[in-house]
Each structure stands twice: as C-alpha cells, then as structure tokens.
Design a protein around this motif. Sequence first.
Motif, PDB file in Angstrom:
ATOM      1  N   LEU A 162       0.828  -1.204   0.000  1.00  0.00           N
ATOM      2  CA  LEU A 162       0.000   0.000   0.000  1.00  0.00           C
ATOM      3  C   LEU A 162       0.864   1.255   0.000  1.00  0.00           C
ATOM      4  CD1 LEU A 162      -2.827   1.220   0.150  1.00  0.00           C
ATOM      5  CD2 LEU A 162      -2.684   1.062   2.645  1.00  0.00           C
ATOM      6  N   LEU A 163       1.931   1.250   0.798  1.00  0.00           N
ATOM      7  CA  LEU A 163       2.845   2.393   0.850  1.00  0.00           C
ATOM      8  C   LEU A 163       3.490   2.632  -0.505  1.00  0.00           C
ATOM      9  CD1 LEU A 163       4.429   4.559   2.461  1.00  0.00           C
ATOM     10  CD2 LEU A 163       6.095   2.777   3.011  1.00  0.00           C
ATOM     11  N   ARG A 164       3.889   1.559  -1.187  1.00  0.00           N
ATOM     12  CA  ARG A 164       4.522   1.700  -2.501  1.00  0.00           C
ATOM     13  C   ARG A 164       3.567   2.305  -3.522  1.00  0.00           C
ATOM     14  NH1 ARG A 164       6.213  -3.398  -4.798  1.00  0.00           N
ATOM     15  NH2 ARG A 164       5.222  -4.562  -3.146  1.00  0.00           N
ATOM     16  N   TRP A 165       2.300   1.841  -3.514  1.00  0.00           N
ATOM     17  CA  TRP A 165       1.335   2.376  -4.478  1.00  0.00           C
ATOM     18  C   TRP A 165       0.985   3.827  -4.180  1.00  0.00           C
ATOM     19  CZ3 TRP A 165       1.671   0.146  -8.681  1.00  0.00           C
ATOM     20  CH2 TRP A 165       1.619  -1.240  -8.853  1.00  0.00           C
ATOM     21  N   GLU A 166       0.858   4.170  -2.901  1.00  0.00           N
ATOM     22  CA  GLU A 166       0.559   5.560  -2.542  1.00  0.00           C
ATOM     23  C   GLU A 166       1.693   6.485  -2.977  1.00  0.00           C
ATOM     24  OE1 GLU A 166      -0.183   5.422   1.649  1.00  0.00           O
ATOM     25  OE2 GLU A 166      -2.321   4.969   1.407  1.00  0.00           O
ATOM     26  N   ASP A 167       2.924   6.020  -2.831  1.00  0.00           N
ATOM     27  CA  ASP A 167       4.062   6.830  -3.253  1.00  0.00           C
ATOM     28  C   ASP A 167       4.127   6.933  -4.775  1.00  0.00           C
ATOM     29  OD1 ASP A 167       6.445   8.193  -1.890  1.00  0.00           O
ATOM     30  OD2 ASP A 167       7.378   7.178  -3.587  1.00  0.00           O
ATOM     31  N   THR A 168       3.688   5.879  -5.456  1.00  0.00           N
ATOM     32  CA  THR A 168       3.638   5.923  -6.915  1.00  0.00           C
ATOM     33  C   THR A 168       2.686   7.016  -7.384  1.00  0.00           C
ATOM     34  OG1 THR A 168       4.141   3.559  -7.091  1.00  0.00           O
ATOM     35  CG2 THR A 168       3.100   4.593  -8.993  1.00  0.00           C
ATOM     36  N   VAL A 169       1.561   7.175  -6.702  1.00  0.00           N
ATOM     37  CA  VAL A 169       0.613   8.245  -7.042  1.00  0.00           C
ATOM     38  C   VAL A 169       1.285   9.608  -6.911  1.00  0.00           C
ATOM     39  CG1 VAL A 169      -1.505   9.427  -6.311  1.00  0.00           C
ATOM     40  CG2 VAL A 169      -1.465   6.934  -6.467  1.00  0.00           C
ATOM     41  N   LEU A 170       1.991   9.837  -5.802  1.00  0.00           N
ATOM     42  CA  LEU A 170       2.677  11.116  -5.593  1.00  0.00           C
ATOM     43  C   LEU A 170       3.724  11.350  -6.681  1.00  0.00           C
ATOM     44  CD1 LEU A 170       3.236  10.999  -1.713  1.00  0.00           C
ATOM     45  CD2 LEU A 170       1.464  12.245  -2.965  1.00  0.00           C
ATOM     46  N   CYS A 171       4.440  10.289  -7.026  1.00  0.00           N
ATOM     47  CA  CYS A 171       5.481  10.383  -8.049  1.00  0.00           C
ATOM     48  C   CYS A 171       4.878  10.760  -9.403  1.00  0.00           C
ATOM     49  CB  CYS A 171       6.223   9.054  -8.137  1.00  0.00           C
ATOM     50  SG  CYS A 171       7.520   8.992  -9.381  1.00  0.00           S
ATOM     51  N   MET A 206      -2.784   6.501 -15.809  1.00  0.00           N
ATOM     52  CA  MET A 206      -1.952   5.565 -15.047  1.00  0.00           C
ATOM     53  C   MET A 206      -2.164   5.744 -13.547  1.00  0.00           C
ATOM     54  SD  MET A 206       1.595   5.286 -17.216  1.00  0.00           S
ATOM     55  CE  MET A 206       2.044   7.003 -16.984  1.00  0.00           C
ATOM     56  N   ILE A 207      -2.365   6.994 -13.104  1.00  0.00           N
ATOM     57  CA  ILE A 207      -2.651   7.229 -11.686  1.00  0.00           C
ATOM     58  C   ILE A 207      -3.967   6.562 -11.302  1.00  0.00           C
ATOM     59  CG2 ILE A 207      -3.211   8.984  -9.950  1.00  0.00           C
ATOM     60  CD1 ILE A 207      -1.324  10.893 -11.425  1.00  0.00           C
ATOM     61  N   ALA A 208      -4.972   6.684 -12.168  1.00  0.00           N
ATOM     62  CA  ALA A 208      -6.267   6.060 -11.889  1.00  0.00           C
ATOM     63  C   ALA A 208      -6.124   4.555 -11.724  1.00  0.00           C
ATOM     64  CB  ALA A 208      -7.249   6.392 -13.008  1.00  0.00           C
ATOM     65  N   GLN A 229      -4.688   4.039  -8.319  1.00  0.00           N
ATOM     66  CA  GLN A 229      -5.712   4.299  -7.309  1.00  0.00           C
ATOM     67  C   GLN A 229      -6.681   3.124  -7.211  1.00  0.00           C
ATOM     68  OE1 GLN A 229      -5.320   6.524  -5.219  1.00  0.00           O
ATOM     69  NE2 GLN A 229      -5.223   8.632  -5.982  1.00  0.00           N
ATOM     70  N   GLN A 230      -6.978   2.498  -8.348  1.00  0.00           N
ATOM     71  CA  GLN A 230      -7.852   1.318  -8.339  1.00  0.00           C
ATOM     72  C   GLN A 230      -7.227   0.206  -7.501  1.00  0.00           C
ATOM     73  OE1 GLN A 230     -10.937   0.902  -9.822  1.00  0.00           O
ATOM     74  NE2 GLN A 230     -11.018  -1.094  -8.817  1.00  0.00           N
ATOM     75  N   ARG A 231      -5.929   0.009  -7.650  1.00  0.00           N
ATOM     76  CA  ARG A 231      -5.235  -1.026  -6.870  1.00  0.00           C
ATOM     77  C   ARG A 231      -5.250  -0.675  -5.384  1.00  0.00           C
ATOM     78  NH1 ARG A 231       0.069  -2.032 -10.782  1.00  0.00           N
ATOM     79  NH2 ARG A 231      -1.099  -2.780 -12.602  1.00  0.00           N
ATOM     80  N   ILE A 232      -5.067   0.601  -5.067  1.00  0.00           N
ATOM     81  CA  ILE A 232      -5.099   1.028  -3.668  1.00  0.00           C
ATOM     82  C   ILE A 232      -6.476   0.759  -3.058  1.00  0.00           C
ATOM     83  CG2 ILE A 232      -5.045   3.060  -2.144  1.00  0.00           C
ATOM     84  CD1 ILE A 232      -2.857   4.203  -3.992  1.00  0.00           C
ATOM     85  N   LEU A 233      -7.535   1.110  -3.772  1.00  0.00           N
ATOM     86  CA  LEU A 233      -8.896   0.887  -3.279  1.00  0.00           C
ATOM     87  C   LEU A 233      -9.176  -0.605  -3.099  1.00  0.00           C
ATOM     88  CD1 LEU A 233     -10.748   3.545  -5.455  1.00  0.00           C
ATOM     89  CD2 LEU A 233     -10.333   3.671  -2.990  1.00  0.00           C
ATOM     90  N   GLU A 234      -8.644  -1.429  -3.995  1.00  0.00           N
ATOM     91  CA  GLU A 234      -8.825  -2.876  -3.867  1.00  0.00           C
ATOM     92  C   GLU A 234      -8.103  -3.417  -2.637  1.00  0.00           C
ATOM     93  OE1 GLU A 234      -7.425  -4.310  -7.594  1.00  0.00           O
ATOM     94  OE2 GLU A 234      -9.270  -3.788  -8.692  1.00  0.00           O
ATOM     95  N   GLU A 247      -8.553  11.967 -11.735  1.00  0.00           N
ATOM     96  CA  GLU A 247      -8.345  10.552 -11.428  1.00  0.00           C
ATOM     97  C   GLU A 247      -9.679   9.831 -11.283  1.00  0.00           C
ATOM     98  OE1 GLU A 247      -4.389  11.982  -9.059  1.00  0.00           O
ATOM     99  OE2 GLU A 247      -5.840  10.786  -7.953  1.00  0.00           O
ATOM    100  N   LYS A 248     -10.666  10.491 -10.665  1.00  0.00           N
ATOM    101  CA  LYS A 248     -12.018   9.915 -10.552  1.00  0.00           C
ATOM    102  C   LYS A 248     -12.610   9.716 -11.938  1.00  0.00           C
ATOM    103  CE  LYS A 248     -13.416  11.750  -6.000  1.00  0.00           C
ATOM    104  NZ  LYS A 248     -12.271  12.561  -5.577  1.00  0.00           N
ATOM    105  N   TYR A 249     -12.394  10.689 -12.814  1.00  0.00           N
ATOM    106  CA  TYR A 249     -12.920  10.600 -14.174  1.00  0.00           C
ATOM    107  C   TYR A 249     -12.396   9.352 -14.876  1.00  0.00           C
ATOM    108  CZ  TYR A 249     -13.148  11.471 -19.203  1.00  0.00           C
ATOM    109  OH  TYR A 249     -13.344  11.337 -20.556  1.00  0.00           O
ATOM    110  N   TYR A 250     -11.068   9.115 -14.787  1.00  0.00           N
ATOM    111  CA  TYR A 250     -10.492   7.952 -15.468  1.00  0.00           C
ATOM    112  C   TYR A 250     -10.839   6.653 -14.760  1.00  0.00           C
ATOM    113  CZ  TYR A 250      -7.997  10.528 -19.023  1.00  0.00           C
ATOM    114  OH  TYR A 250      -7.701  11.293 -20.116  1.00  0.00           O
ATOM    115  N   LEU A 251     -11.035   6.695 -13.438  1.00  0.00           N
ATOM    116  CA  LEU A 251     -11.496   5.506 -12.722  1.00  0.00           C
ATOM    117  C   LEU A 251     -12.838   5.047 -13.273  1.00  0.00           C
ATOM    118  CD1 LEU A 251     -10.636   6.061  -8.935  1.00  0.00           C
ATOM    119  CD2 LEU A 251     -10.132   4.028 -10.277  1.00  0.00           C
TER     120      LEU A 251
END
Length: 293
Positions: free
Chosen positions: A222-231, A250-252, A255-260, A283-287
């Motif tokens: 989870l930490l890795r994916w959250e940091d990927t979003v910031l990056c 790609m961020i969306a 975010q999908q993986r984080i929500l899962e 990001e919500k739009y692309y989700l």
Amino acid sequence: MVSVIMTAYNNRRFVRQAIESVLMQKVNFRYEIIITDDASSDGTADIINEYAEKYPNIVNALCRRKNAGSLKNIIYCRSCSKGKYMANLECDDYWTDEFKLQKQIDFLEMNTEYSMCFTNVDVIRDNTRIIPYARRDISSLDEYLMDGKGPMEIPTATMVYRNIFRDNPNLLNYYKRNRLIGDRITHTLLLKYGKYKYIPINTATYRYITKKGCSFSSMNELLRWEDTVLCYRTCIKLSPYKNKNTWYKMIAEVQQRILELLAKEHNFRYIFTYYIRNVSLMEKYYLFKEQWI
C-alpha cells in the motif's frame, strides 16, 4: 567525472559487495562514492565507515543517528555530487562489469544529444534468476510511456546520466512530495535534457526481495502504491500538455489497486474517506471511464 550515489538501510548482508563492485571499476577518470546510512541497526554503518577510512579520497559517507527516510538521503547524495555525471546503486544491488562506468561515460562523452544511457540487468527474485524486461532506446516522453501502456522499466543500478542537479539544485524540489526515491521523476526530468541510449549488455544484478526487509520491493504494498501516485503527480507537472492525460490514466489504475487493497481490509469508512480526500477529480474521471469501457 562521476558521482556514484548509494543509500543504505540495514543492508549489512549486501553493502560490502555493492561497494566493492564500484571500487573494482577500471576507468581512466576520477570518481567519488557518496553513500548514506539511514540509522541502520544491523552494523551497516560500521562497514560503510570502514570503507570511508580506507578510501578517504573516494568514499564520502554520512551515517545518520536518526532515521530520515530514503527520500532525504537521495536528495542529500545528489546535492553533494560534484561529478559531471551520476550513477545510482542501491546497497542491496551490485555491478558485475568492471568496465561498466568506462563504457557508459565514453558513450555520453561522444554523444552529447543523450542525457542518459542504461543497460540490461540480471534480476534475482529471492535467490531465483528471472528473465529481464525487453528494452530499447528512448527519444521522447511518448516512447518512455510506451504509448500509454506505462513507463518503461529502466534498471536503476545501470543508469549513468548527466548531473543536471549540479547547476540546477532547485530541480531537487520536485522530489520533496514523495516519501521514497522517485525514479520516474528522474526519468521525466532527464528527458528534458536529451535522449536515452540502451546498451544491450548486462552490467549489474538487481535483487528483487519479497521477504520482509529494507529493499523497495519488500516494502508495504500500500505504501509503494501511494508513493507511486505522488510520483506520477509530480511527473504531470514536468510533462507537456499532450502527455498529461496519459499520466492521469496511469494514476487512476494505481488508485484502483489502492482501493482494492483497502477493500480487503473491510474498512469501508476509510475507503470512502480516502476516495474523497486522495483521489483527484481527473483521477475519478479515469477511474469511472475505465470501469465502463
């Protein structure tokens, strides 16, 4: 000529091999090793200090008493770098070609239109060798993003690039939103200064460690994916307008993986809070767009 930047945290098993793989380089120029230890508790700092005492004209070491995090350490290394070029090596990886630096510096010296060159890498996943990714030259951000499929994997341990931070220290501010290293930010920045050359040889070994430990690959998912979003959000700021939607897409996906992952914990109240606070409108739009295609 070259600043080799290295960061360590509880890498006692591997740090000696990493440092030795740099010292074995056969080159016709001077280089320095800038290495930090982030308050390791396993004796890593003792090994680093040993090399700093033995090679005072090569090894510049900072061993912290309090943990500062990998981001602050990589920024410190870059801010101290005096070389015309930089090379990265994490302390759980190591170089395998004693002419690695010479080959890559020779290429960059002769080809000024390139800002970086990189090679192939041997990958060991928990002591098992795996087949590496296919790679190629990169001349634009579109090629790096592989036409929207996602950023090309560039092995950090093989990168040699022009030290854009020496004359432009403000570029380091782009990393300060992240908690981890942010290789994607480096890639996006360097593409503003030139093309990338892929040299199809193996010059390093990357350890992909999945067991609990101190490497990036073993960190909390989870930490890795959250940091990927910031990056990726930082990369949007560095990219031309035509590439911004690719990053948002790609961020969306991240975010999908984080929500899962959050859904697996059955903390649905926190999922709702995260979605409202940490997922931007684009990001919500692309989700939603990807869900209904």
